[in-house]
Design a protein around this motif. Sequence first.
Motif, PDB file in Angstrom:
ATOM      1  N   VAL A   1       0.852  -1.167   0.000  1.00  0.00           N
ATOM      2  CA  VAL A   1       0.000   0.000   0.000  1.00  0.00           C
ATOM      3  C   VAL A   1       0.899   1.231   0.000  1.00  0.00           C
ATOM      4  CG1 VAL A   1      -1.737   1.299   1.268  1.00  0.00           C
ATOM      5  CG2 VAL A   1      -1.794  -1.188   1.309  1.00  0.00           C
ATOM      6  N   PRO A   2       0.904   2.014  -1.076  1.00  0.00           N
ATOM      7  CA  PRO A   2       1.708   3.233  -1.072  1.00  0.00           C
ATOM      8  C   PRO A   2       1.072   4.295  -0.168  1.00  0.00           C
ATOM      9  CG  PRO A   2       0.532   3.002  -3.151  1.00  0.00           C
ATOM     10  CD  PRO A   2       0.263   1.770  -2.357  1.00  0.00           C
ATOM     11  N   LEU A   3       1.893   4.994   0.598  1.00  0.00           N
ATOM     12  CA  LEU A   3       1.401   6.048   1.483  1.00  0.00           C
ATOM     13  C   LEU A   3       1.228   7.369   0.738  1.00  0.00           C
ATOM     14  CD1 LEU A   3       3.555   5.252   4.636  1.00  0.00           C
ATOM     15  CD2 LEU A   3       1.221   4.520   4.118  1.00  0.00           C
ATOM     16  N   THR A   4       1.887   7.510  -0.408  1.00  0.00           N
ATOM     17  CA  THR A   4       1.721   8.669  -1.274  1.00  0.00           C
ATOM     18  C   THR A   4       1.550   8.175  -2.698  1.00  0.00           C
ATOM     19  OG1 THR A   4       4.101   8.904  -1.644  1.00  0.00           O
ATOM     20  CG2 THR A   4       3.166  10.158   0.176  1.00  0.00           C
ATOM     21  N   SER A   5       0.969   8.999  -3.533  1.00  0.00           N
ATOM     22  CA  SER A   5       0.840   8.648  -4.956  1.00  0.00           C
ATOM     23  C   SER A   5       2.178   8.859  -5.639  1.00  0.00           C
ATOM     24  CB  SER A   5      -0.240   9.510  -5.611  1.00  0.00           C
ATOM     25  OG  SER A   5      -1.489   9.272  -5.005  1.00  0.00           O
ATOM     26  N   GLY A   6       2.449   8.085  -6.673  1.00  0.00           N
ATOM     27  CA  GLY A   6       3.701   8.217  -7.414  1.00  0.00           C
ATOM     28  C   GLY A   6       3.868   7.078  -8.390  1.00  0.00           C
ATOM     29  N   ASN A   7       4.989   7.088  -9.069  1.00  0.00           N
ATOM     30  CA  ASN A   7       5.276   6.036 -10.046  1.00  0.00           C
ATOM     31  C   ASN A   7       6.043   4.904  -9.389  1.00  0.00           C
ATOM     32  OD1 ASN A   7       4.071   7.291 -12.254  1.00  0.00           O
ATOM     33  ND2 ASN A   7       5.865   8.561 -12.584  1.00  0.00           N
ATOM     34  N   VAL A   8       5.639   3.693  -9.707  1.00  0.00           N
ATOM     35  CA  VAL A   8       6.319   2.509  -9.198  1.00  0.00           C
ATOM     36  C   VAL A   8       6.809   1.699 -10.397  1.00  0.00           C
ATOM     37  CG1 VAL A   8       4.207   1.118  -9.040  1.00  0.00           C
ATOM     38  CG2 VAL A   8       6.146   0.558  -7.603  1.00  0.00           C
ATOM     39  N   THR A   9       7.995   1.130 -10.257  1.00  0.00           N
ATOM     40  CA  THR A   9       8.541   0.221 -11.267  1.00  0.00           C
ATOM     41  C   THR A   9       8.804  -1.109 -10.591  1.00  0.00           C
ATOM     42  OG1 THR A   9       9.553   2.012 -12.526  1.00  0.00           O
ATOM     43  CG2 THR A   9      10.401  -0.202 -12.920  1.00  0.00           C
ATOM     44  N   ILE A  10       8.273  -2.160 -11.168  1.00  0.00           N
ATOM     45  CA  ILE A  10       8.423  -3.520 -10.658  1.00  0.00           C
ATOM     46  C   ILE A  10       9.097  -4.316 -11.764  1.00  0.00           C
ATOM     47  CG2 ILE A  10       7.205  -5.543  -9.773  1.00  0.00           C
ATOM     48  CD1 ILE A  10       4.834  -3.164  -9.625  1.00  0.00           C
TER      49      ILE A  10
END
Length: 86
Positions: A1-10
Amino acid sequence: VPLTSGNVTIYSTNNSTDVYGYLYRGNDRNNPITENDDGGEDRNFRITWSVDAGTIYYIRPAGYSSSATMTVHIEMTMPADGGIVY
């Protein structure tokens, strides 16, 4: 669960065979919001997505072989006060 919005790369590395990955939002694990097969290097997957704060996301890495092995990495760009709850 991200606490802030943003871009994630997996992305995956160190694979033993051709691998792919799925990203799901919330409790809907039947319909991925995105997926990738060979977007990374050497038959690895790579997913980049804009995630929303407070939303649950699930990652499902998989391989074309039932004995596939890999390492999965998660990178997220966020403000200094942000974070991810695992």
